[in-house]
Design a protein around this motif. Sequence first.
Motif, PDB file in Angstrom:
ATOM      1  N   LEU A 164       1.460   3.098   1.499  1.00 59.30           N
ATOM      2  CA  LEU A 164       1.939   3.136   0.116  1.00 59.30           C
ATOM      3  C   LEU A 164       2.730   1.857  -0.125  1.00 59.30           C
ATOM      4  O   LEU A 164       3.820   1.676   0.428  1.00 59.30           O
ATOM      5  N   TYR A 165       2.170   0.971  -0.926  1.00 58.39           N
ATOM      6  CA  TYR A 165       2.819  -0.308  -1.209  1.00 58.39           C
ATOM      7  C   TYR A 165       3.689  -0.179  -2.459  1.00 58.39           C
ATOM      8  O   TYR A 165       3.211   0.236  -3.503  1.00 58.39           O
ATOM      9  N   ASN A 166       4.953  -0.522  -2.324  1.00 58.21           N
ATOM     10  CA  ASN A 166       5.932  -0.433  -3.406  1.00 58.21           C
ATOM     11  C   ASN A 166       5.951   0.951  -4.056  1.00 58.21           C
ATOM     12  O   ASN A 166       5.768   1.093  -5.260  1.00 58.21           O
ATOM     13  N   PRO A 167       6.187   1.996  -3.249  1.00 55.73           N
ATOM     14  CA  PRO A 167       6.257   3.335  -3.823  1.00 55.73           C
ATOM     15  C   PRO A 167       7.468   3.486  -4.739  1.00 55.73           C
ATOM     16  O   PRO A 167       8.445   2.758  -4.616  1.00 55.73           O
ATOM     17  N   GLU A 168       7.346   4.446  -5.638  1.00 48.81           N
ATOM     18  CA  GLU A 168       8.438   4.740  -6.566  1.00 48.81           C
ATOM     19  C   GLU A 168       9.612   5.363  -5.803  1.00 48.81           C
ATOM     20  O   GLU A 168       9.425   5.941  -4.730  1.00 48.81           O
ATOM     21  N   PRO A 169      10.819   5.272  -6.340  1.00 53.06           N
ATOM     22  CA  PRO A 169      12.005   5.823  -5.652  1.00 53.06           C
ATOM     23  C   PRO A 169      11.855   7.295  -5.274  1.00 53.06           C
ATOM     24  O   PRO A 169      12.350   7.721  -4.230  1.00 53.06           O
ATOM     25  N   GLU A 170      11.150   8.091  -6.091  1.00 57.04           N
ATOM     26  CA  GLU A 170      11.030   9.515  -5.763  1.00 57.04           C
ATOM     27  C   GLU A 170      10.258   9.757  -4.466  1.00 57.04           C
ATOM     28  O   GLU A 170      10.441  10.779  -3.813  1.00 57.04           O
ATOM     29  N   VAL A 171       9.401   8.821  -4.072  1.00 57.50           N
ATOM     30  CA  VAL A 171       8.707   8.949  -2.787  1.00 57.50           C
ATOM     31  C   VAL A 171       9.712   8.786  -1.653  1.00 57.50           C
ATOM     32  O   VAL A 171       9.742   9.586  -0.715  1.00 57.50           O
ATOM     33  N   TYR A 172      10.546   7.761  -1.722  1.00 52.63           N
ATOM     34  CA  TYR A 172      11.560   7.536  -0.690  1.00 52.63           C
ATOM     35  C   TYR A 172      12.529   8.700  -0.594  1.00 52.63           C
ATOM     36  O   TYR A 172      13.004   9.030   0.492  1.00 52.63           O
ATOM     37  N   GLU A 173      12.826   9.315  -1.716  1.00 53.98           N
ATOM     38  CA  GLU A 173      13.791  10.409  -1.739  1.00 53.98           C
ATOM     39  C   GLU A 173      13.222  11.711  -1.177  1.00 53.98           C
ATOM     40  O   GLU A 173      13.981  12.627  -0.869  1.00 53.98           O
ATOM     41  N   ALA A 174      11.900  11.795  -1.066  1.00 56.18           N
ATOM     42  CA  ALA A 174      11.264  13.045  -0.621  1.00 56.18           C
ATOM     43  C   ALA A 174      10.102  12.765   0.334  1.00 56.18           C
ATOM     44  O   ALA A 174       8.993  13.259   0.138  1.00 56.18           O
ATOM     45  N   LEU A 175      10.345  11.974   1.376  1.00 59.13           N
ATOM     46  CA  LEU A 175       9.269  11.604   2.305  1.00 59.13           C
ATOM     47  C   LEU A 175       8.618  12.819   2.967  1.00 59.13           C
ATOM     48  O   LEU A 175       7.425  12.803   3.262  1.00 59.13           O
ATOM     49  N   ALA A 176       9.369  13.888   3.189  1.00 55.84           N
ATOM     50  CA  ALA A 176       8.835  15.083   3.844  1.00 55.84           C
ATOM     51  C   ALA A 176       8.168  16.045   2.875  1.00 55.84           C
ATOM     52  O   ALA A 176       7.443  16.948   3.298  1.00 55.84           O
ATOM     53  N   THR A 177       8.394  15.863   1.580  1.00 60.71           N
ATOM     54  CA  THR A 177       7.866  16.841   0.627  1.00 60.71           C
ATOM     55  C   THR A 177       7.014  16.234  -0.488  1.00 60.71           C
ATOM     56  O   THR A 177       6.410  16.982  -1.253  1.00 60.71           O
ATOM     57  N   THR A 178       6.972  14.914  -0.605  1.00 61.04           N
ATOM     58  CA  THR A 178       6.149  14.320  -1.651  1.00 61.04           C
ATOM     59  C   THR A 178       4.699  14.745  -1.475  1.00 61.04           C
ATOM     60  O   THR A 178       4.234  14.934  -0.348  1.00 61.04           O
ATOM     61  N   GLN A 179       3.992  14.957  -2.547  1.00 59.10           N
ATOM     62  CA  GLN A 179       2.611  15.430  -2.501  1.00 59.10           C
ATOM     63  C   GLN A 179       1.713  14.350  -1.905  1.00 59.10           C
ATOM     64  O   GLN A 179       1.605  13.258  -2.454  1.00 59.10           O
ATOM     65  N   LEU A 180       1.069  14.659  -0.773  1.00 61.74           N
ATOM     66  CA  LEU A 180       0.140  13.739  -0.127  1.00 61.74           C
ATOM     67  C   LEU A 180      -1.241  14.384  -0.056  1.00 61.74           C
ATOM     68  O   LEU A 180      -1.363  15.612  -0.090  1.00 61.74           O
ATOM     69  N   PRO A 181      -2.289  13.575   0.048  1.00 65.85           N
ATOM     70  CA  PRO A 181      -3.641  14.132   0.110  1.00 65.85           C
ATOM     71  C   PRO A 181      -3.847  15.056   1.313  1.00 65.85           C
ATOM     72  O   PRO A 181      -3.218  14.885   2.358  1.00 65.85           O
ATOM     73  N   SER A 182      -4.738  16.015   1.155  1.00 70.06           N
ATOM     74  CA  SER A 182      -5.087  16.915   2.254  1.00 70.06           C
ATOM     75  C   SER A 182      -6.263  16.328   3.026  1.00 70.06           C
ATOM     76  O   SER A 182      -7.026  15.514   2.511  1.00 70.06           O
ATOM     77  N   ILE A 183      -6.390  16.771   4.270  1.00 63.05           N
ATOM     78  CA  ILE A 183      -7.501  16.363   5.137  1.00 63.05           C
ATOM     79  C   ILE A 183      -8.180  17.648   5.595  1.00 63.05           C
ATOM     80  O   ILE A 183      -7.658  18.360   6.465  1.00 63.05           O
ATOM     81  N   GLU A 184      -9.305  17.963   4.977  1.00 65.16           N
ATOM     82  CA  GLU A 184      -9.997  19.223   5.261  1.00 65.16           C
ATOM     83  C   GLU A 184     -11.257  18.972   6.089  1.00 65.16           C
ATOM     84  O   GLU A 184     -12.095  18.157   5.725  1.00 65.16           O
ATOM     85  N   LYS A 185     -11.371  19.710   7.228  1.00 65.64           N
ATOM     86  CA  LYS A 185     -12.559  19.593   8.064  1.00 65.64           C
ATOM     87  C   LYS A 185     -13.716  20.327   7.390  1.00 65.64           C
ATOM     88  O   LYS A 185     -13.594  21.490   7.007  1.00 65.64           O
ATOM     89  N   GLU A 186     -14.857  19.632   7.263  1.00 63.63           N
ATOM     90  CA  GLU A 186     -16.048  20.241   6.670  1.00 63.63           C
ATOM     91  C   GLU A 186     -17.027  20.690   7.727  1.00 63.63           C
ATOM     92  O   GLU A 186     -17.940  21.467   7.430  1.00 63.63           O
ATOM     93  N   GLY A 187     -16.912  20.215   8.944  1.00 62.10           N
ATOM     94  CA  GLY A 187     -17.806  20.602  10.008  1.00 62.10           C
ATOM     95  C   GLY A 187     -17.847  19.545  11.097  1.00 62.10           C
ATOM     96  O   GLY A 187     -17.343  18.437  10.923  1.00 62.10           O
ATOM     97  N   CYS A 188     -18.453  19.908  12.233  1.00 61.48           N
ATOM     98  CA  CYS A 188     -18.549  18.979  13.366  1.00 61.48           C
ATOM     99  C   CYS A 188     -19.984  18.951  13.892  1.00 61.48           C
ATOM    100  O   CYS A 188     -20.691  19.961  13.823  1.00 61.48           O
ATOM    101  N   ALA A 189     -20.377  17.813  14.407  1.00 59.40           N
ATOM    102  CA  ALA A 189     -21.731  17.674  14.973  1.00 59.40           C
ATOM    103  C   ALA A 189     -21.777  18.232  16.370  1.00 59.40           C
ATOM    104  O   ALA A 189     -20.827  18.307  17.066  1.00 59.40           O
TER     105      ALA A 189
END
Length: 189
Positions: A164-189
């Motif tokens: 995150l380049y030059n994030p807004e102050p609210e990101v710094y204030e809530a690093l543990a709770t700011t909304q981040l993308p999810s990583i969902e497994k769709e399947g494995c070979a």
Amino acid sequence: MKQVTYFLSMVVAGIAAGAVAFGFMMERAITATGIQNGPWVTNTAYGDKDAPALLKAGVAKRGLFALKSSETVYYTAYTDSDGQALKDSCTYRVTGQAPATRWWSFTLYGGDNFLLDNEADIYSVFMDPVSRDVDFTISPDAPSGGGDWLQSKGGGKISVTLRLYNPEPEVYEALATTQLPSIEKEGCA
């Protein structure tokens, strides 16, 4: 002569044990001293000249030229959103609302913490200035439906880093709770 051989083997064993312990401690400095946010972990000391020595060594080992935290926040995921280790043989969908930042990018790394050689010559997915939303696939082969994609083939145990380049102050204030993308497994070979 037996005493010299014994002494040298003990020195070699001691050096090897020390190297393994140091490697473990560096990895621990990266992951355990950080701030957890779902599958993502960050540390406000990345790029800080006053960071603990083990953290600096861990960052250097990974090949990062970390910018100061006042400029960039680095989040790395070693697991999916269900807590399962990311694997090169699986397909993952990374989706979500873009964090409040001037610019973001995702980069995929192999188990050796280096970029993966890949057929597509694509090493990063970055912000679309129009939609700003996150939606891409991590998989061994190109997804049939198209779209943004990072190839994981040959990476073994993989990780993905969100910058995150030059994030807004609210990101710094809530690093543990700011909304981040999810990583969902769709399947494995």
